[in-house]
Write a protein that holds these residues in place. Structure first.
Motif, short mmCIF file in Angstrom:
data_model
loop_
_atom_site.label_atom_id
_atom_site.label_comp_id
_atom_site.label_asym_id
_atom_site.label_seq_id
_atom_site.Cartn_x
_atom_site.Cartn_y
_atom_site.Cartn_z
N ARG A 74 0.83 -1.22 0.00
CA ARG A 74 0.00 0.00 0.00
C ARG A 74 0.85 1.26 0.00
O ARG A 74 0.53 2.24 -0.66
CB ARG A 74 -0.94 0.01 1.20
CG ARG A 74 -2.07 -0.97 1.08
CD ARG A 74 -2.99 -0.86 2.25
NE ARG A 74 -4.07 -1.84 2.15
CZ ARG A 74 -4.97 -2.03 3.07
NH1 ARG A 74 -4.94 -1.32 4.20
NH2 ARG A 74 -5.92 -2.93 2.91
N ILE A 75 1.95 1.24 0.75
CA ILE A 75 2.84 2.41 0.79
C ILE A 75 3.48 2.63 -0.58
O ILE A 75 3.56 3.75 -1.08
CB ILE A 75 3.89 2.26 1.90
CG1 ILE A 75 3.22 2.36 3.27
CG2 ILE A 75 4.98 3.32 1.77
CD1 ILE A 75 4.12 2.05 4.42
N LYS A 76 3.93 1.54 -1.22
CA LYS A 76 4.52 1.66 -2.56
C LYS A 76 3.50 2.19 -3.55
O LYS A 76 3.81 3.04 -4.40
CB LYS A 76 5.05 0.31 -3.02
CG LYS A 76 6.34 -0.07 -2.35
CD LYS A 76 6.81 -1.43 -2.84
CE LYS A 76 8.06 -1.85 -2.10
NZ LYS A 76 8.51 -3.19 -2.50
N GLU A 77 2.27 1.70 -3.49
CA GLU A 77 1.22 2.18 -4.38
C GLU A 77 0.90 3.65 -4.12
O GLU A 77 0.62 4.41 -5.04
CB GLU A 77 -0.04 1.34 -4.22
CG GLU A 77 0.07 -0.07 -4.77
CD GLU A 77 -1.14 -0.93 -4.43
OE1 GLU A 77 -2.04 -0.45 -3.72
OE2 GLU A 77 -1.15 -2.10 -4.87
N MET A 78 0.96 4.04 -2.86
CA MET A 78 0.63 5.42 -2.52
C MET A 78 1.70 6.39 -3.05
O MET A 78 1.37 7.46 -3.55
CB MET A 78 0.53 5.54 -0.98
CG MET A 78 -0.01 6.87 -0.51
SD MET A 78 -0.38 6.86 1.25
CE MET A 78 1.18 6.52 1.98
N PHE A 79 2.96 6.02 -3.00
CA PHE A 79 4.03 6.90 -3.47
C PHE A 79 4.34 6.72 -4.95
O PHE A 79 5.08 7.47 -5.53
CB PHE A 79 5.30 6.71 -2.65
CG PHE A 79 5.20 7.34 -1.28
CD1 PHE A 79 5.25 8.72 -1.14
CD2 PHE A 79 5.04 6.56 -0.15
CE1 PHE A 79 5.15 9.30 0.10
CE2 PHE A 79 4.95 7.13 1.10
CZ PHE A 79 5.01 8.52 1.23
N ASN A 80 3.80 5.70 -5.56
CA ASN A 80 4.03 5.44 -6.98
C ASN A 80 2.86 5.99 -7.80
O ASN A 80 2.51 5.46 -8.84
CB ASN A 80 4.18 3.93 -7.20
CG ASN A 80 4.79 3.63 -8.55
OD1 ASN A 80 5.37 4.49 -9.17
ND2 ASN A 80 4.65 2.39 -8.99
N TYR A 81 2.28 7.04 -7.34
CA TYR A 81 1.12 7.64 -8.01
C TYR A 81 1.59 8.40 -9.25
O TYR A 81 2.44 9.27 -9.18
CB TYR A 81 0.40 8.59 -7.05
CG TYR A 81 -0.79 9.27 -7.66
CD1 TYR A 81 -1.96 8.55 -7.91
CD2 TYR A 81 -0.75 10.59 -8.02
CE1 TYR A 81 -3.04 9.17 -8.47
CE2 TYR A 81 -1.82 11.23 -8.58
CZ TYR A 81 -2.99 10.50 -8.82
OH TYR A 81 -4.06 11.11 -9.38
N LYS A 82 1.01 8.02 -10.37
CA LYS A 82 1.33 8.72 -11.63
C LYS A 82 0.05 9.37 -12.13
O LYS A 82 -0.80 8.74 -12.72
CB LYS A 82 1.87 7.74 -12.66
CG LYS A 82 3.18 7.12 -12.26
CD LYS A 82 3.67 6.12 -13.25
CE LYS A 82 4.96 5.51 -12.75
NZ LYS A 82 5.38 4.39 -13.54
N GLY A 83 -0.09 10.61 -11.86
CA GLY A 83 -1.32 11.32 -12.20
C GLY A 83 -1.15 12.17 -13.36
O GLY A 83 -1.64 12.46 -14.30
#
Length: 76
Positions: free
Chosen positions: A67-76
């Motif tokens: 979850r932490i990796k997904e949260m910081f790997n945000y590509k918007g």
């Protein structure tokens, strides 16, 4: 003064009989019982901590890191 001396003597006699009664009492908890209880508490505590460690290591931490990796790997 005599009254006070008699009262003190009576108090000491009462304390002596109480001490004799307490020291001759055979009931109660012994050293072996206490040692067994302490040992049981240590073993049960170790089992609980081991179970929590396995729970966190196998279930909670991998999903948390994902979850932490997904949260910081945000590509918007």
């Amino acid at each position: 003064m005599k009254k006070m001396m008699k009262a003190i003597a009576k108090k000491f006699a009462h304390m002596g009989s109480n001490a004799k009664r307490v020291l001759s009492n055979r009931s109660g908890e012994g050293f072996v019982d206490t040692a067994v209880k302490i040992l049981m508490a240590v073993v049960i505590g170790a089992l609980v901590l081991g179970g929590l460690y396995l729970l966190f290591e196998g279930t909670i931490l991998p999903t948390l890191t994902q979850r932490i990796k997904e949260m910081f790997n945000y590509k918007g």
